[in-house]
Design an enzyme around this catalytic site. Structure first.
Site, PDB file in Angstrom:
ATOM      1  N   PRO A   2      -3.587   1.253   5.134  1.00 16.28           N
ATOM      2  CG  PRO A   2      -5.145   2.441   3.901  1.00 16.28           C
ATOM      3  CD  PRO A   2      -3.934   2.605   4.748  1.00 16.28           C
ATOM      4  CD  GLU A   3       0.585  -3.159   5.660  1.00 18.70           C
ATOM      5  OE1 GLU A   3       0.948  -4.316   5.408  1.00 18.70           O
ATOM      6  OE2 GLU A   3       0.978  -2.532   6.649  1.00 18.70           O
TER       7      GLU A   3
END
Length: 287
Positions: A2-3
């Site tokens: 997750p960015e």
DNA sequence: ATTTTCCCCTGCCGGC
DNA sequence: TGCCGGCAGGGGAAAA
């Protein structure tokens, strides 16, 4: 992993669902999640609080609660935040770390295979801002993030531009995937020292960052391995990577094979023609 | 002060 | 087939 685009996808999905809801029950199953604070204490601080808003700062998800209380969560590598309907009686998800039950019966499940994810409860706007400002820099999708801002952040930095991009205090929310994508879009080699980029390159990099992140959000994030949105669905950004994970494949721009190298200690994908390697400059040149 | 290295943790993968 | 070392990686702490 997750960015920014993945966290933003989750935020957009959950914000309207949780706004105005009250946390009826809170369970923290993994002490590592709240460490060094004991799970029981976090549960006590969350129970009965009303969720006023769900925000994102970099890769952090922030639930603003009443009484000026804030729950700051980070998904790190393999964290997911799932939205489960009251009538959903499927068995609990694997790797369940935290369960928040809302007053309408919906549940928020924080699952995390690798257990790197965290949650911290912070009381007071000022302490929250301190916590965040110590960790995250400018928001790349904010209109205030201009090429000038990027140039100032890079000025004097000798670190490789990829390390610079991965440093959350320089630019918020960029991780390994979108750093590769942004650098390829900009035609800049990841090992170029950040402070040595020319103005035109800074402008291309600025544009590359913004466009890579925006595309990621449009595609609901990248699901290489574990990432799922709050509905448990995969994103599709992984199907549109320009360079990331494409080792051996022809560069989409010039046809040269994409190479995988190491930069900033991370697996890094680069086209050696479209992203010219920096000329190694020595400090002391032995004869 | 900045940059680099190590570590946290678990599942997967290649090698034997 | 099965065990095992190595690897992956965000971020924080420690080291350089």
């Amino acid at each position: 992993m997750p960015e920014l685009p993945e966290v933003e996808t989750i935020r957009r999905q959950l914000a309207p669902r949780v706004a105005g809801r009250t946390i009826a029950r809170a369970r923290v199953f993994d002490p590592l999640w709240s460490a060094p604070v004991a799970p029981r204490e976090v549960e006590r601080k969350l129970r009965g609080r009303r969720i006023e808003a769900l925000r994102r700062r970099g890769k952090y998800l922030i639930a603003d609660l009443d009484e000026d209380r804030h729950l700051v969560m980070h998904l790190r590598m393999t964290g997911n935040l799932l939205w489960v309907a009251p009538e959903d009686d499927r068995p609990e998800r694997p790797h369940l770390r935290v369960r928040l039950t809302l007053d309408d019966g919906h549940r928020l499940l924080f699952t995390d295979q690798r257990r790197f994810g965290t949650g911290v409860v912070i009381d007071g706007t000022h302490l929250l801002e301190t916590y965040l400002s110590e960790r995250v820099g400018p928001e790349p999708l904010d209109p205030a993030f201009t090429p000038d801002v990027l140039a100032r952040a890079a000025r004097g930095r000798r670190a490789p531009v990829k390390a610079f991009l991965l440093d959350q205090r320089r630019v918020a929310g960029v991780g390994n995937i979108y750093a590769d994508e942004a650098l390829f879009r900009a035609g800049i080699h990841p090992l170029r020292p950040a402070g040595r980029l020319r103005r035109a390159e800074i402008e291309r990099l600025h544009r590359g960052i913004v466009e890579a992140l925006e595309r990621g959000i449009e595609r609901q994030g990248a699901s290489i391995d574990d990432y799922r949105d709050s509905n448990g669905d995969r994103g599709s950004m992984q199907d549109e990577f320009l360079i990331h994970l494409r080792a051996g494949e022809p560069c989409i721009r010039c046809g040269r094979p994409v190479r995988k190298t190491l930069a900033a200690g991370r697996g890094t994908y680069v086209c050696s023609r479209c992203q010219p390697a920096p000329r190694p400059r020595r400090r002391a040149t032995p004869a």
